[in-house]
Motif scaffolding. Structure first.
Motif, short mmCIF file in Angstrom:
data_model
loop_
_atom_site.label_atom_id
_atom_site.label_comp_id
_atom_site.label_asym_id
_atom_site.label_seq_id
_atom_site.Cartn_x
_atom_site.Cartn_y
_atom_site.Cartn_z
N ARG A 125 0.85 -1.45 0.49
CA ARG A 125 0.05 0.01 -0.13
C ARG A 125 0.92 1.34 0.62
O ARG A 125 0.29 2.39 0.17
CB ARG A 125 -1.03 0.03 0.89
N LEU A 126 2.59 0.69 0.15
CA LEU A 126 2.96 2.41 0.03
C LEU A 126 2.96 2.93 -1.30
O LEU A 126 2.48 2.34 -2.34
CB LEU A 126 4.30 1.78 0.12
N LEU A 127 2.86 4.32 -0.87
CA LEU A 127 2.39 5.89 -1.78
C LEU A 127 3.44 5.81 -3.22
O LEU A 127 5.11 6.27 -2.43
CB LEU A 127 1.90 6.68 -1.39
N HIS A 175 5.89 8.62 -0.70
CA HIS A 175 6.31 8.22 0.37
C HIS A 175 7.50 7.66 0.16
O HIS A 175 8.45 8.10 0.61
CB HIS A 175 5.21 7.83 0.90
N ARG A 214 9.92 10.38 -0.68
CA ARG A 214 9.93 10.85 0.02
C ARG A 214 11.02 10.30 1.13
O ARG A 214 12.18 11.54 1.23
CB ARG A 214 9.16 11.62 0.39
N ASP A 215 9.68 9.56 2.09
CA ASP A 215 11.06 9.17 2.84
C ASP A 215 12.11 7.59 2.79
O ASP A 215 13.14 7.77 3.41
CB ASP A 215 9.45 8.30 3.70
N THR A 245 12.94 15.06 -1.28
CA THR A 245 11.88 15.50 -0.74
C THR A 245 11.49 16.53 -1.23
O THR A 245 10.44 18.07 -1.15
CB THR A 245 12.86 16.43 0.70
N GLY A 246 12.15 16.79 -2.21
CA GLY A 246 11.77 18.05 -4.06
C GLY A 246 9.78 17.87 -4.02
O GLY A 246 9.00 18.78 -5.04
N HIS A 270 6.20 17.21 -3.42
CA HIS A 270 5.16 17.51 -1.95
C HIS A 270 3.71 16.69 -2.33
O HIS A 270 4.05 16.37 -3.59
CB HIS A 270 5.31 19.31 -1.62
N GLY A 291 -0.11 17.50 -1.01
CA GLY A 291 -0.67 19.10 -0.77
C GLY A 291 -1.89 18.20 -0.65
O GLY A 291 -2.88 19.64 -0.02
N CYS A 292 -2.42 16.93 -1.05
CA CYS A 292 -4.14 16.75 -1.09
C CYS A 292 -4.25 16.02 -0.47
O CYS A 292 -5.75 15.16 -0.60
CB CYS A 292 -4.37 17.59 -2.21
N ASP A 293 -3.65 14.42 -1.03
CA ASP A 293 -4.31 13.20 -0.99
C ASP A 293 -5.64 12.60 -1.96
O ASP A 293 -5.60 11.70 -1.97
CB ASP A 293 -4.55 13.04 0.67
N ILE A 339 11.35 16.09 -9.41
CA ILE A 339 12.58 17.90 -9.51
C ILE A 339 13.75 17.84 -9.47
O ILE A 339 13.97 18.62 -10.21
CB ILE A 339 11.44 19.35 -8.89
N GLU A 340 14.81 16.83 -8.77
CA GLU A 340 15.31 17.00 -8.48
C GLU A 340 16.51 16.27 -9.86
O GLU A 340 17.92 16.33 -9.88
CB GLU A 340 15.88 15.94 -7.15
N PRO A 373 7.46 22.73 -7.30
CA PRO A 373 7.91 21.37 -8.13
C PRO A 373 7.36 20.53 -9.22
O PRO A 373 7.25 20.02 -10.32
CB PRO A 373 8.71 21.02 -7.04
N GLY A 393 13.79 21.82 -5.94
CA GLY A 393 13.41 20.88 -4.94
C GLY A 393 14.27 20.38 -4.38
O GLY A 393 14.27 19.89 -3.02
N TYR A 415 1.55 4.85 8.92
CA TYR A 415 0.73 4.26 8.41
C TYR A 415 0.70 3.30 9.64
O TYR A 415 -0.75 3.08 9.96
CB TYR A 415 1.71 3.19 6.79
N ARG A 417 -4.74 16.88 4.15
CA ARG A 417 -5.73 17.67 3.65
C ARG A 417 -7.03 17.73 4.18
O ARG A 417 -8.15 18.79 4.50
CB ARG A 417 -5.73 17.58 1.92
#
Lengths: 169, 787
Positions: free
Chosen positions: A23-25, A28, A31-32, A37-38, A40, A42-44, A78-79, A107, B33, B127, B286
């Motif tokens: 289920r990992l997006l 994520h 980023r993780d 981390t560029g 982002h 904002g809303c899911d 973006i990187e 980005p 970024g 999670y 959000r």
């Protein structure tokens, strides 16, 4: 949730082999786990576009792509937009035209604009506004973003023409 | 496209950096970024929080069962109100007569809005925290929710037992003469509006990371507008001295008002970090943001204007009822909105008499926080709608009606006691009319109507209180002391650092304030580092809100840099054996005018000030680092918005054809940044007029919890925006800066709404509902036709 799935993907030209939760997006993962981390969040709900990256050359909203769906794919964030040498014309134009304020949407906006210009090298203002309507910016009122995309498009076309001229010569 | 009409006011500085279009220095990291927002803060062993939130609008909590959550994989702690008993509730610190409704960090025995946090789950990652949060069972005994201010006052039920009628604040003002003026008026126009509930909705949501060091220091990384105010609030709530708390603000992905206070979630995260001994972070998603972050601006207002038949405005009357939500806990909560509305209703017009009543009312909705144009937008909207209506009924051209009532450009005092510092109230209106070709509009409108198309035009001149310091705060109706500092220093390599009291979250301070210091100190912009957003290294300041940064940050930097310049010249005068007035400071050197070889680089001056005992003695203790305090008198920017629209009467949609903004914010530090702020605020104003609406159903369930339902303007919803400037430096503030960023968001809704009403005038259309989405347009057309 302990089942983990092996995936292989290329991110900004670098190959990665990872085991991820199903289920990992993708956002994520980027980023993780890869520290990029560029990109982002904002809303899911894939409305704001802050997480836009390129998946096999096409813009996608990485908050609604599972990491496992990116198996065997090439991801550009973006990187990795320039491949490391200076600024992409979009990045330069966003800077020059004051097309950002807080920078949070930037980005994703640039990645979406890059996709737009790949499909349409000379978009009208109207086409840019429609092309970027999946990317929200709360600071700028879009005016300078539209200007920056037009300026970058002109620069890219000039480069392309230059490259063609060189080939002919 | 954009024209700077006059050079900004110059002091002794001559390099021309103040007012120059310097490219923003912060953008390099943002376009690549490399910017770092709070969600990008990486700490070893960091765990994450998720919140269990109320699913009902109003209920008693009979029981909360967290056992299964505590046993879930990866869970480190599950916090309820019981675990947080030592954390003091959040309450506003305003010295006003109001009934306080302090809110605990987690709900105790009662919930008062959907989304109110009840349990915090801390786990290895988000999670796992969310998985465990789903295992928490809350047993609710539901109570009737109150969702309307009239019902809240008339019959309740009460949200807080100690707040009768759910009214926590009342204020009234009687200038004298209003009743007589209304009685003798030739025309009275009145309108009741319910201002749509809105959200600031910055692209970055709220976020906090907290880490407790073994030595007792709590560091809090916060997406913030006001780190020093927040450090104080953390100290009060957590019972810690300020010296044990450091607030660091990384890059901030927008704020627009709500991020200048501490939220319950912030306290839970800080408490968890202190008790777990591991860093804890919470990044709002959000849905949480739209449901339970903070709402803004909803109020019910009734405004009446009285006129003589020659168009003279005789008096105003207003009743403003703020829908604050479930708690009025933050200083800038609901009453700020309605008090600002009440105080700013006169705007840029001569108003001989005025009465108002203000009420702050509690309802079962998410608590409100300030959002760009706080309260003033509502006043502007009501007033300008009524001016258009009055013009029509008096048979006077609507621009002419405004001309007859506009203030002169000189400083004056409003009937509500606000000290305007003068501006270009008339010039800005005329400029906007010229820019949008107001004169040519009737022909455009007629031509369109001949084709069955509906064009309309609207104009909205504004005044914007910007210098929110001690005095302006007092005049706004809710006193709150203000305090800002700056420092400036030269280092041993000859570069400059300035510490500023503001909190950049997109306004380009690293560039604009460097321009100020560089101009005064004769160095390049890139030789100035701006230090900000860290309570350990930057000077104490109120932060960035209410368009105050140019006045307080810019003014403080100007003051500090001028003082530093004096010191530099004093040292140079010793070294060069020449009087300070014979010296020139430019290009990083101090020299004697007319003697080419006699010059010393700033590094040499700094070296002498640091190490030369003779120079040190002459200079006193401070060396080449100066600190200054700065408060500023009230200042008011002004301007005018004009828009031309086309309305589709079948679909009810509104298309923007031309948009013009004229801005006069006094001395501009960087016109490019000013224009960016104008355009951004303007588009938020379009959202307020046409799109944005936080909606609840009859049970108090929020219906707009994603961007599919809460509509912020997209690129395709708006069009190009022309910006023009008039520059009238403030005679009262240091440097003549007035500050800006809210005027366009204040004035745009009125311009858009009046333009739509103008387009639909053949149908007798009247703006009664906000926002004016397709459905509202369609309904208005139907009732207009029927009427």
């Amino acid at each position: 949730m302990s089942t983990r799935v092996p995936i292989r993907l290329s991110v900004n030209g670098r190959a990665h082999e990872l085991e991820v939760e199903p289920r990992l997006l993708l956002v994520h993962l980027l980023r993780d786990q890869l520290g990029l981390t560029g990109t982002h969040v904002g809303c899911d709900t894939s409305n704001c576009g802050a997480c836009t990256v390129h998946l096999d050359g096409e813009a996608v909203k990485s908050c609604t792509v599972l990491a496992v769906q990116a198996d065997a794919a090439e991801v550009t964030t973006i990187e990795g937009l320039t491949g490391g040498d200076g600024l992409h014309p979009l990045q330069a134009a966003f800077w020059e035209d004051h097309a950002l304020q807080c920078g949070y949407c930037t980005p994703g906006m640039i990645m979406a604009a890059a996709d737009l210009l790949a499909r349409n090298p000379d978009p009208s203002e109207e086409e840019i506004r429609h092309g970027l309507e999946g990317n929200l910016c709360r600071c700028t009122g879009y005016h300078n973003i539209v200007r920056a995309v037009r300026d970058a498009a002109a620069e890219l076309r000039a480069r392309e023409a230059g490259a063609r001229t060189t080939e002919v010569v | 496209m954009s024209v700077v009409e006059q050079a900004p006011e110059r002091g002794e500085e001559a390099q021309g950096l103040i007012g120059a279009r310097v490219r923003r220095r912060e953008d390099g990291r943002m376009v690549t970024g490399a910017a770092r927002y709070v969600a990008d803060v990486e700490l070893p062993r960091c765990c994450e929080a998720a919140f269990v939130r109320s699913t009902v609008a109003h209920a008693r909590i009979a029981a909360v069962d967290v056992e299964a959550a505590r046993a879930a994989p990866g869970v480190l702690a599950v916090l309820t109100a019981a675990e947080l008993a030592a954390v003091r509730p959040l309450a506003d610190l305003l010295e006003i007569e109001s009934i306080k409704t302090p809110r605990p960090p987690l709900a105790t025995d009662r919930v008062r809005y959907v989304g109110e946090p009840i349990v915090a789950v801390i786990a290895e990652d988000r999670y796992a925290a969310e998985d465990a949060a789903e295992l928490v069972v809350v047993d609710y005994e539901e109570l009737e929710p109150v969702l309307d201010v009239d019902v809240a006052i008339a019959r309740g039920p009460l949200l807080h037992d100690h707040v009768p009628e759910n009214v926590y604040f009342r204020s009234e003002f009687r200038s004298g003469g209003a009743e007589e003026a209304f009685a003798g008026a030739d025309l009275v126009v009145a309108r009741t509006l319910r201002v749509n509930r809105q959200l600031a909705s910055s692209m970055e949501t709220r976020g906090v990371v907290a880490q407790a060091e073994p030595d007792g220091l709590l560091t809090v990384w916060l997406s913030s507008q006001a780190p020093f105010q927040q450090r104080y609030l953390f100290a009060l709530a957590l019972g810690l001295p300020e010296s044990r708390i450091r607030v660091v603000v990384p890059d901030v992905g927008g704020a627009f008002g709500p991020k200048d206070f501490v939220f319950p979630e912030d306290l839970c995260v800080a408490h968890a970090a202190l008790t777990l001994g591991r860093p804890v972070r919470w990044i709002e998603d959000r849905q949480e943001n739209l449901m339970a972050g903070s709402h803004s601006k909803e109020q019910k207002l009734t405004v009446e204007l009285a006129f003589a038949d020659d168009g003279r405005l005789l008096a105003m009357r207003g009743r403003f009822v703020g829908d604050t939500g479930a708690f009025a806990y933050s200083a800038p909560a609901g009453l700020v909105d309605v008090m600002f509305t009440a105080q700013s209703l006169p705007g840029p017009y001569v108003v001989p008499a005025y009465d108002y009543d203000v009420l702050g009312v509690l309802t079962n909705k998410t608590p409100v926080a300030p959002y760009r144009g706080v309260g003033i937008t509502a006043a502007q909207t009501a007033r300008e709608l009524l001016l258009d209506e009055a013009a029509e009924r008096l048979g006077i051209d609507r621009v002419e009606l405004r001309r007859r009532n506009l203030l002169g450009d000189e400083p004056t005092r409003s009937i509500t006691g606000q000290e305007y510092d003068g501006g270009s109230y008339r010039t800005s209106l005329e400029r906007a009319l010229e820019r949008i070709d107001w004169g040519g509009f009737p022909a455009r409108q007629a031509a369109a109507r001949a084709e069955g198309r509906h064009l309309g035009i609207g104009v909205s001149p504004f005044i914007e209180g910007t210098s929110l310091g001690t005095m302006a705060q007092l005049q706004s109706g809710f006193p709150m002391p203000s305090h800002d500092h700056a420092w400036a220093a030269v280092d041993l390599t000859g570069t400059v650092a300035v510490g500023v009291p503001t909190c950049n979250h997109g306004q380009g301070h690293a560039t604009a304030f460097a321009q100020v210091a560089a101009e005064v100190l004769g160095v390049g912009v890139d030789d100035v580092r701006v230090v900000e957003r860290d309570t350990e290294s930057s000077p104490w300041g109120m932060g960035t809100y209410a368009s105050r940064s140019a006045v307080f940050g810019g003014g403080a930097v100007l003051k500090a840099a001028r003082l530093l310049r004096e010191r530099i010249l004093r040292v140079a005068s010793l070294l060069l054996e020449a009087p300070p007035e014979a010296l020139a400071l430019e290009d990083g050197f101090v020299g004697i005018a007319g003697v080419p070889d006699a010059r010393i680089p700033l590094a040499g001056i700094a070296g002498a000030a640091h190490f030369d005992p003779g120079v040190r003695a002459a200079l006193g203790d401070a060396g080449l680092r100066v600190g200054v305090f700065h408060d500023a008198p009230p200042a008011y920017s002004n301007g005018c918005i004009a828009v031309e629209v086309e309305v589709d009467v079948e679909l009810g949609t509104v298309r923007l054809l031309r948009t013009v903004a004229v801005e006069d914010c006094g001395t501009m530090l960087n016109p490019t940044i000013v224009e960016g702020q104008v355009r951004g605020g303007l588009v938020q104003g379009i959202g307020a007029a046409l799109l944005e609406h936080a909606v609840y159903d009859d049970d108090g369930q929020p219906l707009t919890t994603t961007y599919m339902d809460y509509l912020v303007p997209r690129s395709s919803d708006v069009s190009a925006i022309e910006v023009d400037h008039v520059v009238t430096p403030s005679p009262r503030t240091l440097g003549g800066m007035k500050g800006m960023a809210e005027g366009s968001s204040i004035a745009t809704p009125a311009a858009v709404l009046n333009a739509v009403a103008d387009a639909l005038s053949p149908y007798g259309f009247r703006v009664e509902r906000l926002p004016l989405g397709p459905h509202a347009v369609w309904e208005g057309l139907r009732s207009g036709r029927a009427g």
